[in-house]
Design a protein around this motif. Structure first.
Motif, PDB file in Angstrom:
ATOM      1  N   LEU A  50       0.778  -1.389  -0.096  1.00 60.21           N
ATOM      2  CA  LEU A  50      -0.167  -0.046   0.180  1.00 60.21           C
ATOM      3  C   LEU A  50       0.779   1.026  -0.241  1.00 60.21           C
ATOM      4  O   LEU A  50       1.797   1.486   0.590  1.00 60.21           O
ATOM      5  N   LEU A  51       0.783   1.936  -0.655  1.00 63.61           N
ATOM      6  CA  LEU A  51       1.778   3.396  -1.609  1.00 63.61           C
ATOM      7  C   LEU A  51       0.626   4.210  -0.490  1.00 63.61           C
ATOM      8  O   LEU A  51      -0.526   4.641  -1.512  1.00 63.61           O
ATOM      9  N   PRO A  71       5.561   3.779  -0.572  1.00 56.10           N
ATOM     10  CA  PRO A  71       5.531   2.237   0.583  1.00 56.10           C
ATOM     11  C   PRO A  71       5.141   2.367   2.259  1.00 56.10           C
ATOM     12  O   PRO A  71       6.085   2.694   2.768  1.00 56.10           O
ATOM     13  N   VAL A  72       3.774   2.450   2.963  1.00 57.35           N
ATOM     14  CA  VAL A  72       3.822   2.350   3.986  1.00 57.35           C
ATOM     15  C   VAL A  72       3.535   1.470   4.507  1.00 57.35           C
ATOM     16  O   VAL A  72       3.285   0.393   5.763  1.00 57.35           O
ATOM     17  N   GLY A 104      10.576  -4.664 -11.292  1.00 61.57           N
ATOM     18  CA  GLY A 104       9.628  -3.732 -11.516  1.00 61.57           C
ATOM     19  C   GLY A 104       8.881  -2.896  -9.891  1.00 61.57           C
ATOM     20  O   GLY A 104       8.951  -3.857  -9.838  1.00 61.57           O
ATOM     21  N   VAL A 105       8.376  -2.383 -10.317  1.00 58.40           N
ATOM     22  CA  VAL A 105       7.788  -1.429  -9.321  1.00 58.40           C
ATOM     23  C   VAL A 105       7.031  -3.129  -8.437  1.00 58.40           C
ATOM     24  O   VAL A 105       7.206  -2.671  -6.606  1.00 58.40           O
ATOM     25  N   TYR A 106       6.596  -3.595  -9.463  1.00 54.65           N
ATOM     26  CA  TYR A 106       5.366  -4.584  -8.495  1.00 54.65           C
ATOM     27  C   TYR A 106       6.070  -5.384  -8.104  1.00 54.65           C
ATOM     28  O   TYR A 106       6.046  -5.981  -6.606  1.00 54.65           O
ATOM     29  N   ASP A 107       7.646  -5.780  -7.948  1.00 58.68           N
ATOM     30  CA  ASP A 107       8.716  -6.486  -7.194  1.00 58.68           C
ATOM     31  C   ASP A 107       9.363  -5.881  -5.586  1.00 58.68           C
ATOM     32  O   ASP A 107       9.248  -6.903  -5.477  1.00 58.68           O
ATOM     33  N   TYR A 108       9.130  -4.754  -5.543  1.00 67.83           N
ATOM     34  CA  TYR A 108      10.354  -4.366  -4.984  1.00 67.83           C
ATOM     35  C   TYR A 108       8.894  -3.538  -3.879  1.00 67.83           C
ATOM     36  O   TYR A 108       9.374  -3.283  -2.499  1.00 67.83           O
ATOM     37  N   CYS A 109       8.483  -3.379  -4.224  1.00 66.48           N
ATOM     38  CA  CYS A 109       7.391  -1.813  -2.921  1.00 66.48           C
ATOM     39  C   CYS A 109       6.994  -2.412  -2.952  1.00 66.48           C
ATOM     40  O   CYS A 109       6.989  -1.671  -0.845  1.00 66.48           O
ATOM     41  N   ALA A 110       5.889  -3.824  -2.224  1.00 66.52           N
ATOM     42  CA  ALA A 110       6.224  -4.141  -0.778  1.00 66.52           C
ATOM     43  C   ALA A 110       7.101  -4.943  -0.240  1.00 66.52           C
ATOM     44  O   ALA A 110       6.802  -4.988   1.328  1.00 66.52           O
ATOM     45  N   LEU A 111       7.863  -5.055  -0.816  1.00 68.41           N
ATOM     46  CA  LEU A 111       9.217  -5.243   0.128  1.00 68.41           C
ATOM     47  C   LEU A 111       9.976  -4.040   1.097  1.00 68.41           C
ATOM     48  O   LEU A 111      10.470  -4.515   2.090  1.00 68.41           O
ATOM     49  N   LEU A 129      12.852   4.242  -2.499  1.00 66.49           N
ATOM     50  CA  LEU A 129      11.763   3.306  -3.975  1.00 66.49           C
ATOM     51  C   LEU A 129      11.271   4.004  -3.541  1.00 66.49           C
ATOM     52  O   LEU A 129       9.777   3.908  -2.379  1.00 66.49           O
ATOM     53  N   THR A 130      10.927   4.423  -4.453  1.00 69.37           N
ATOM     54  CA  THR A 130       8.449   5.090  -4.339  1.00 69.37           C
ATOM     55  C   THR A 130       8.404   4.873  -5.772  1.00 69.37           C
ATOM     56  O   THR A 130       8.960   5.095  -6.457  1.00 69.37           O
ATOM     57  N   LEU A 131       7.362   5.564  -6.030  1.00 67.79           N
ATOM     58  CA  LEU A 131       6.434   5.503  -7.473  1.00 67.79           C
ATOM     59  C   LEU A 131       7.301   6.371  -8.216  1.00 67.79           C
ATOM     60  O   LEU A 131       7.788   5.995  -9.273  1.00 67.79           O
TER      61      LEU A 131
END
Length: 250
Positions: free
Chosen positions: A75-76, A81-82, A175-182, A201-203
């Motif tokens: 969740l951004l 990412p928060v 990709g963004v979807y690969d690392y945002c949750a991490l 690392l942000t959008l």
């Protein structure tokens, strides 16, 4: 990114159906939120809150029966990412990072690891993910400085780092979807995670990071790794990156 050595990614029926189910549930409850999915594209990504979804991170592991793939949910808020979730359904493990702490199946976990590269265990999904040239050379320099390089964990390596079992993860071609949750899973456990130049690392910074990330269990290890990956001696900026990304999630 064109010309990369691991540009292809198999997509299964499970990928698409899992993401469709997650999107449907999110938008039914939070219609004003945006969604950024690996398989089904983007929706309202300018919204204050945006969910980033990777239904099966590690599709090659999934289709070959290796239980180290995972579902990633981030969740951004305002692009940062928060909250992050790493879920491994086969092993029954779920890491959740938010509000300054990371929990594995409800129990709090913390990063703990080596302070120096010479004592560290390094993970990357594959040595072939680094593009020929500068990227490949910098990773090789780092790999030759660590105690032991290991390969093949996909998102699970970052979860192990958050739990105190791994010291360092360095990857490219993400990709963004690969690392945002991490990011919240690692940082809320006390680790550090950034691109190869130390940038958050942000959008908004997705294009600048060139799909290259580094996660470390300790501050000193992160800084030493950046000195190699950035190509120049790296010093902590006057205002260091925040240990907890974004405001609290309630």
């Amino acid at each position: 990114e064109p010309g990369r050595p691991v540009a292809e990614s198999p997509v299964t029926i499970a990928d698409r159906e899992a993401e469709a189910a997650m999107r449907q549930r999110i938008l039914a409850r939070y219609p004003s939120h945006g969604v950024y999915g690996e398989e089904l594209g983007q929706w309202q990504t300018e919204a204050e809150f945006v969910w980033v979804l990777d239904p099966i991170d590690g599709t090659k592991s999934f289709i070959t029966g290796k239980p180290l793939f995972g579902t990633l949910i981030a969740l951004l808020r305002h692009g940062r990412p928060v909250l992050g979730v790493v879920d491994q359904c086969v092993l029954g493990e779920r890491w959740v990072g938010a509000n300054g702490e990371t929990r594995l199946n409800g129990a709090r976990v913390r990063c703990r690891g080596a302070a120096r590269l010479a004592d560290s265990m390094l993970y990357a999904t594959t040595p072939h993910m680094f593009a020929p040239g500068v990227e490949e050379r910098r990773f090789a320099r780092l790999r030759d400085r660590v105690k032991r390089p290991l390969y093949g964990c996909d998102c699970y390596a970052y979860a192990l780092l958050a739990s105190g079992f791994v010291d360092l993860v360095v990857e490219a071609d993400l990709g963004v979807y690969d690392y945002c949750a991490l990011v919240p899973v690692v940082t809320c456990a006390g680790g550090r995670m950034s691109d190869w130049n130390g940038q958050e690392l942000t959008l908004a910074t997705a294009k600048d990071c060139n799909a290259r990330v580094v996660a470390a269990a300790t501050e000193s290890l992160w800084a030493e790794a950046l000195s190699i990956l950035s190509g120049s001696p790296w010093r902590m900026p006057f205002e260091r990156l925040p240990a907890r990304l974004g405001p609290a999630v309630t």
